[in-house]
Design an enzyme around this catalytic site. Structure first.
Site, PDB file in Angstrom:
ATOM      1  N   ASP A  16      50.765  28.695  39.183  1.00  0.00           N
ATOM      2  CA  ASP A  16      49.919  29.816  39.599  1.00  0.00           C
ATOM      3  C   ASP A  16      50.538  31.132  39.145  1.00  0.00           C
ATOM      4  OD1 ASP A  16      47.960  28.215  40.823  1.00  0.00           O
ATOM      5  OD2 ASP A  16      49.163  28.027  42.638  1.00  0.00           O
ATOM      6  N   LYS A  38      50.180  21.700  37.202  1.00  0.00           N
ATOM      7  CA  LYS A  38      48.814  21.962  37.635  1.00  0.00           C
ATOM      8  C   LYS A  38      48.381  23.342  37.159  1.00  0.00           C
ATOM      9  CE  LYS A  38      47.573  23.034  41.971  1.00  0.00           C
ATOM     10  NZ  LYS A  38      46.679  24.186  41.762  1.00  0.00           N
ATOM     11  N   LEU A  66      40.319  23.103  38.803  1.00  0.00           N
ATOM     12  CA  LEU A  66      39.295  24.158  38.810  1.00  0.00           C
ATOM     13  C   LEU A  66      38.253  23.904  39.890  1.00  0.00           C
ATOM     14  CD1 LEU A  66      38.973  24.824  34.963  1.00  0.00           C
ATOM     15  CD2 LEU A  66      40.315  26.057  36.660  1.00  0.00           C
ATOM     16  N   LYS A  67      38.387  22.814  40.601  1.00  0.00           N
ATOM     17  CA  LYS A  67      37.554  22.535  41.790  1.00  0.00           C
ATOM     18  C   LYS A  67      36.086  22.856  41.542  1.00  0.00           C
ATOM     19  CE  LYS A  67      41.305  23.738  45.022  1.00  0.00           C
ATOM     20  NZ  LYS A  67      42.247  24.505  44.191  1.00  0.00           N
ATOM     21  N   HIS A  69      32.255  23.100  41.695  1.00  0.00           N
ATOM     22  CA  HIS A  69      31.316  23.004  42.820  1.00  0.00           C
ATOM     23  C   HIS A  69      30.024  23.681  42.367  1.00  0.00           C
ATOM     24  CE1 HIS A  69      30.791  23.535  47.482  1.00  0.00           C
ATOM     25  NE2 HIS A  69      29.741  22.991  46.907  1.00  0.00           N
ATOM     26  N   ASP A  70      29.088  22.875  41.858  1.00  0.00           N
ATOM     27  CA  ASP A  70      27.864  23.436  41.278  1.00  0.00           C
ATOM     28  C   ASP A  70      26.816  22.328  41.282  1.00  0.00           C
ATOM     29  OD1 ASP A  70      26.054  25.028  39.712  1.00  0.00           O
ATOM     30  OD2 ASP A  70      27.767  26.061  38.822  1.00  0.00           O
ATOM     31  N   GLY A 223      53.750  24.560  44.846  1.00  0.00           N
ATOM     32  CA  GLY A 223      53.704  25.786  44.061  1.00  0.00           C
ATOM     33  C   GLY A 223      54.858  26.689  44.410  1.00  0.00           C
TER      34      GLY A 223
HETATM   35  O1  C5P Z   1      52.126  27.662  46.446  1.00  0.00           O
HETATM   36  P1  C5P Z   1      51.551  26.438  47.096  1.00  0.00           P
HETATM   37  O2  C5P Z   1      52.551  25.300  47.220  1.00  0.00           O
HETATM   38  O3  C5P Z   1      50.856  26.736  48.409  1.00  0.00           O
HETATM   39  O4  C5P Z   1      50.456  25.948  46.063  1.00  0.00           O
HETATM   40  C1  C5P Z   1      49.545  24.904  46.332  1.00  0.00           C
HETATM   41  C2  C5P Z   1      48.605  24.735  45.179  1.00  0.00           C
HETATM   42  O5  C5P Z   1      47.682  23.683  45.471  1.00  0.00           O
HETATM   43  C3  C5P Z   1      47.779  25.962  44.827  1.00  0.00           C
HETATM   44  O6  C5P Z   1      47.710  25.999  43.410  1.00  0.00           O
HETATM   45  C4  C5P Z   1      46.409  25.687  45.419  1.00  0.00           C
HETATM   46  O7  C5P Z   1      45.377  26.225  44.624  1.00  0.00           O
HETATM   47  C5  C5P Z   1      46.349  24.165  45.360  1.00  0.00           C
HETATM   48  N1  C5P Z   1      45.476  23.503  46.333  1.00  0.00           N
HETATM   49  C6  C5P Z   1      45.616  23.663  47.706  1.00  0.00           C
HETATM   50  N2  C5P Z   1      44.767  23.023  48.573  1.00  0.00           N
HETATM   51  C7  C5P Z   1      43.809  22.223  48.110  1.00  0.00           C
HETATM   52  C8  C5P Z   1      43.669  22.035  46.715  1.00  0.00           C
HETATM   53  C9  C5P Z   1      44.537  22.694  45.855  1.00  0.00           C
HETATM   54  O8  C5P Z   1      46.529  24.361  48.147  1.00  0.00           O
HETATM   55  N3  C5P Z   1      43.022  21.561  48.944  1.00  0.00           N
END
Ligand code: C5P
Length: 246
Positions: A16, A38, A66-67, A69-70, A223
């Site tokens: 990110d 990711k 990119l999740k 949703h459409d 992340g």
């Molecule tokens: O920094 P952190 O460990 O919180 O990052 C978690 C990652 O997982 C982020 O990129 C977030 O977009 C992703 N994510 C999430 N929850 C979900 C799906 C994806 O936190 N349900």
């Protein structure tokens, strides 16, 4: 895509970042201690699909988060386009897009690949790990998170989706409902140390790497505990060690 037992192959690190240069600088430092990178909406929106080839060149697979949703037709087209991108191993949609949307996405992913090919896997996001019970109620989603998440996971399985993204809290119930082959990917993972310091961020339904492994997660997504660490390699290694205790 075979799930190897080593913790490394089960660790997905979220890139990110707001542009390619810091993302690649960071990725180069940790590529040999993570299983997959990711790429989410922030980096993808800033840099476009070209960033994937540069990351894949480091030798790790890619989870394109990119999740989608459409409407079904649009999501199917997006998934089909994603399958042509370098290094793609995982791609996802929102389960709340519904059965028909998930079916269209599942068909799109199979349609682009030869029958026996090691095709990318399709995941469905159940309920974001940043949402707690109150946040869910505010959007009109009634009932405790676990009940909603398991229901969405069953729907995803029925649609032919390969697995779900959910919090560690729900992993056991999903495994029971959807079986051994169904992939479970858990973000919201915070190492023991960070948990002890109780540093607050936007994640609500969190757990430690060890708890994730014990609950039956196939992959964990981490992340900021790695990207924002003073020593990202050491932070990744500490997480791998914790995963290995399971
Ligand atoms: O920094 P952190 O460990 O919180 O990052 C978690 C990652 O997982 C982020 O990129 C977030 O977009 C992703 N994510 C999430 N929850 C979900 C799906 C994806 O936190 N349900």
């Amino acid at each position: 895509m075979n799930l190897e037992p080593q913790p490394r192959s089960r660790l997905i690190v979220a890139l990110d970042f707001d542009s390619a240069a810091p993302a690649l600088r960071f990725a180069e430092k940790v590529a040999d201690v993570v299983g997959m990178f990711k790429v989410g909406s922030q980096l993808f929106t800033a840099e476009g699909p070209g960033i994937l080839g540069k990351i894949a060149a480091l030798g790790t697979g890619i989870f394109l988060d990119l999740k989608y949703h459409d409407i079904p037709n649009t999501v199917a087209g997006a998934v089909m386009a994603a399958t042509g991108l370098p290094g793609l191993q995982l791609v996802n949609v929102h389960a709340l897009g519904g059965l028909e949307m998930m079916k269209a996405a599942a068909q799109a992913i199979s349609a682009t690949q030869p029958l026996d090919a090691d095709r990318p896997r399709l995941l469905a996001v159940t309920i974001l790990t940043s949402m707690d019970h109150k946040a869910m109620r505010e959007t009109g989603i009634a009932g405790p998170p676990q009940e909603r998440v398991v229901k969405l996971a069953r729907l995803a399985r029925k649609a032919g989706v390969d697995g779900v993204v959910a919090s560690v809290n729900e992993a056991r119930a999903i495994r029971k409902a959807c079986g051994d082959k169904f992939l479970i990917i858990t973000p919201g993972v915070r190492p023991k140390e960070a948990g002890a310091r109780k540093k607050k961020d936007d994640q609500a339904r969190t757990a430690t790497p060890l708890e994730a492994m014990k609950a039956g997660a196939d992959y964990i997504v981490v992340g900021r505990p790695i990207t924002a660490a003073d020593n990202p390699r050491a932070a990744a290694q500490a997480i791998l060690d914790e995963m290995g205790e399971a």
